[in-house]
Design an enzyme around this catalytic site. Structure first.
Site, PDB file in Angstrom:
ATOM      1  N   TRP A 199       2.887 -44.087  35.672  1.00 56.69           N
ATOM      2  CA  TRP A 199       3.762 -44.732  34.698  1.00 56.69           C
ATOM      3  C   TRP A 199       4.917 -45.381  35.437  1.00 56.69           C
ATOM      4  CZ3 TRP A 199       1.576 -45.350  30.277  1.00 56.69           C
ATOM      5  CH2 TRP A 199       2.301 -45.861  29.195  1.00 56.69           C
ATOM      6  N   GLU A 478       3.278 -51.952  15.492  1.00 56.98           N
ATOM      7  CA  GLU A 478       4.183 -52.337  16.568  1.00 56.98           C
ATOM      8  C   GLU A 478       4.358 -53.852  16.616  1.00 56.98           C
ATOM      9  OE1 GLU A 478       4.291 -50.955  21.126  1.00 56.98           O
ATOM     10  OE2 GLU A 478       2.571 -52.231  20.660  1.00 56.98           O
TER      11      GLU A 478
END
Length: 674
Positions: A199, A478
């Site tokens: 990440w 979203e």
């Protein structure tokens, strides 16, 4: 009254609730005896009669209505209607994503107070908790709670405090709590275990945003006679003061560098943290010393030639920098006490308005759903024009943010009774009032009235755009497909609902309590300094709240206002360790010594130095530490490679010095690796 079961959704009651004249923050949210969330609307009957009366007078008298007024009135009615229907849905959907009893996460191992970004587990998998998202959601909940006390919201806030106190102690790939670096981990599993996948880390906006959210609630606690949250806040403030000038990933988690949103959030957290700390009798010098330097650095993002904030610098140069990052920074640092201050990027400042135009305009031609819309009309807003995530689309939260900034500006203009136009903001104003000129336009003047009317309609336009692309049942994803307008990507994104609620709260005229921005707009004299102060981090105790914690009968609306200045605790002497040591990529220099502030010779508690001043010609590492006055200090530097397993000690005897008595002067140690 509309009731929403936890966890079951009683969808057939939503239309009934929506028929009332409501807004997101005039609904009382409570948990009743049957375990159901109930929404008790505050009616605005007079506004209904006033509207009907105005229409009747116009009809009877036959007065002509200008086209612009007719369009604006129709837009307002459409937006009013959608907000009335969407508000209870947004509240219910948001709470459904919070553990343990939210209807979308119940019985799935989500602890109390943990925000799940979205129930989606694939394409995309958002079934995690992000520090950033959770903090922004709870910041909104804390402000709603301060406006309108309910036991339901109070329970949510107490749960959030407890969950974050636990989360701070969870070791993760970004690090641990000993040196604070683990606080920069952006996301965790929903059961508060570490996420170990690849990440973009660290992300340095999480700690200041969480501090801000907790401070909003902590202020209410102080005003009502309780002080339970400081240890968790303090860890995040220490992180913010120590790591603010070190690179991290932006809020979209894609590019490492320096992010405008992160820097602006850090400045606010340090100022508001100093406010709270002073009332609690806690040391605040680190925050008040660092905050002006953060604000100074914040100015370096401004592109004066083109009139916008370059949202990411020192990395991500493949983007032009026109990014909703900057609009989000403006609305989440809104404080009317600062007026239209440009340094803190207040929503009505000339810089923020110019930036609003540039960012919004960057999306007008690239999305098919925006084609053909006039320059002075609202459009769907995305993250940044070069975005390729899901093909790069508008986002609901970015579109709401564009509206919220304008509502913020309107609130301040009306409060101060004037609108100032500069050469910087003139292009923004002329999009809406072609005759606008540079100068200050007082309330009641033709220009003032035209601007207020036009910007009100412009702001409402962004809400209407979102309403057009939301699901017919009020659910929001979203993103919005740039070509078809279909809602796509993560369904029921918690941040989308939170963004709707805060934007429409501003539309309703609600102004959250300030954070001291009006006392924190000045820039330091001379050049910006890369001044970072390290702290000692401790696992917060489990918060304990009195069972009878309710609002005090005569609690003030806003008690905590003063921002401390100067040297507030000279018994902790600032000592700056400067070490010149050449390193390779991935290596870190730390200092360890015999005093608690230097880890008491425990390598695991050694203090990392910052490489923010490091260059190939001058490999300088440095950090400032508050050390008890009068201490006799012995210390050494160590080079860390691949964690503690790769520790190299410098040679020679221990270095030593004596800390002077209480003083506000910074003591410098200048050393070279040996």
């Amino acid at each position: 009254m509309a009731l929403f079961a936890v966890p079951n959704i009683i969808q057939d009651l939503i239309p009934a609730a929506a028929s009332e004249s409501i807004n997101p923050w005039t609904w009382n949210l409570n948990l009743n005896a049957s375990g159901l969330y109930e929404y008790l609307p505050t009616m605005h009957a007079l506004s209904k009669f006033a509207l009907l009366g105005a229409c009747a007078v116009q009809s009877v008298m036959g007065l002509p209505e200008p086209v612009e007024s007719r369009e604006a009135n129709l837009l307002k009615r459409n937006v009013d209607d959608w907000i009335n229907r969407e508000t209870p849905i947004a509240w219910q959907k948001l709470l459904c994503n919070i553990g343990p009893d939210g209807c979308a996460v119940r019985n799935q191992g989500v602890p109390a107070g943990v925000v799940v970004a979205s129930p989606s587990r694939s394409d995309p998998d958002y079934f995690y908790t992000w520090t950033r998202d959770a903090a922004l959601v709870y910041k909104g909940l804390a402000d709603a709670f301060r406006r309108n006390y309910t036991e339901g919201l109070h329970t949510q806030l107490k749960n959030f405090v407890s969950s974050q106190a636990k989360l701070q102690g969870v070791g993760n790939p970004a690090g641990g709590l000993n040196d604070g670096q683990g606080l920069g981990e952006p996301k965790f599993m929903v059961d508060l275990k570490e996420f170990t996948g690849e990440w973009g880390r660290p992300q340095r906006d999480g700690p200041p945003l969480r501090a801000i959210a907790l401070i909003r609630y902590a202020k209410w606690l102080v005003e009502n006679g309780h002080k339970a949250v400081w240890p968790t806040i303090e860890n995040d403030l220490k992180y913010s003061a120590q790591y603010w000038n070190q690179t991290g990933f932006d809020l979209w988690e894609e590019v490492p560098g320096s992010s405008f949103f992160t820097i602006a959030s850090t400045h606010r957290a340090l100022v508001e943290g100093a406010q709270l700390g002073a009332v609690l009798g806690k040391p605040t010098r680190a925050y008040t010393a660092v905050a002006p330097q953060v604000l100074c650095f914040q100015q370096s993002f401004w592109n004066a030639r083109e009139g916008f904030v370059v949202s990411n610098i020192n990395g991500g140069e493949w983007r032009r920098g026109r990014d909703a990052n900057s609009i989000l920074a403006s609305i989440h640092n809104f404080d009317p006490s600062a007026g239209c201050d440009a340094n803190t990027f207040q929503p009505c400042s000339d810089r923020a308005l110019s930036n609003h135009k540039v960012v919004v305009d960057s999306f007008r031609s690239i999305y098919n759903i925006n084609r053909g819309i006039a320059q002075n009309k609202a459009v769907a807003v995305g993250r940044y024009s070069e975005d390729i995530f899901y093909n790069g689309n508008p986002w609901f939260l970015a579109t709401f943010a564009a509206a919220e900034q304008l509502y913020d500006a309107l609130l301040v203009w009306k409060a101060q009774g004037s609108i100032a136009i500069t050469q910087t903001s003139l292009p923004f104003f002329r999009d809406h009032v072609s005759s606008a000129t540079v100068g200050t336009h007082a309330a009641g003047s033709a220009t003032y009235n035209q601007i207020v009317s036009a910007i009100t309609a412009y702001a409402d336009g962004f809400i209407e755009v979102a309403s057009k692309y939301a699901h017919s049942n009020g659910a929001m994803n979203e993103q919005i497909d740039r070509n078809t307008g279909q809602p796509i990507a993560a369904p029921d994104l918690t941040w989308s609902y939170s963004a709707f609620l805060t934007a429409t709260a501003r539309r309703d005229g609600y102004i959250p309590t300030g954070w001291g921005a009006g006392q924190a707009t000045a820039l330091p004299a001379g050049q910006c300094q890369k001044f970072e102060v390290a702290g000692n981090y401790n696992l917060p105790p489990t918060p304990v709240f009195p069972s009878n914690l309710t609002p005090a009968a005569n609690a003030p609306v806003e008690q905590i206002t003063a921002v401390p200045t100067g040297c507030t605790n000279p018994e902790k002497v600032f000592v700056t360790f400067n070490e010149r040591a050449s390193t390779s990529w991935g290596q870190v220099i730390k200092v360890v010594g015999n005093v608690p502030e230097l880890g008491s010779w425990d390598v695991n508690k050694a203090v990392p130095l910052s490489a923010s001043k490091y260059t190939s010609g001058d490999p300088l590492w440095s950090i400032t530490l508050p050390i008890q006055a009068g201490s006799s200090v012995q210390y050494k530097y160590i080079r860390i490679t691949n964690g503690v397993a790769g520790v190299s000690w410098e040679g020679g005897d221990n270095r030593a010095f004596s800390v002077p008595g209480a003083t506000c002067d910074v003591q410098n140690r200048w050393d070279n690796w040996r």
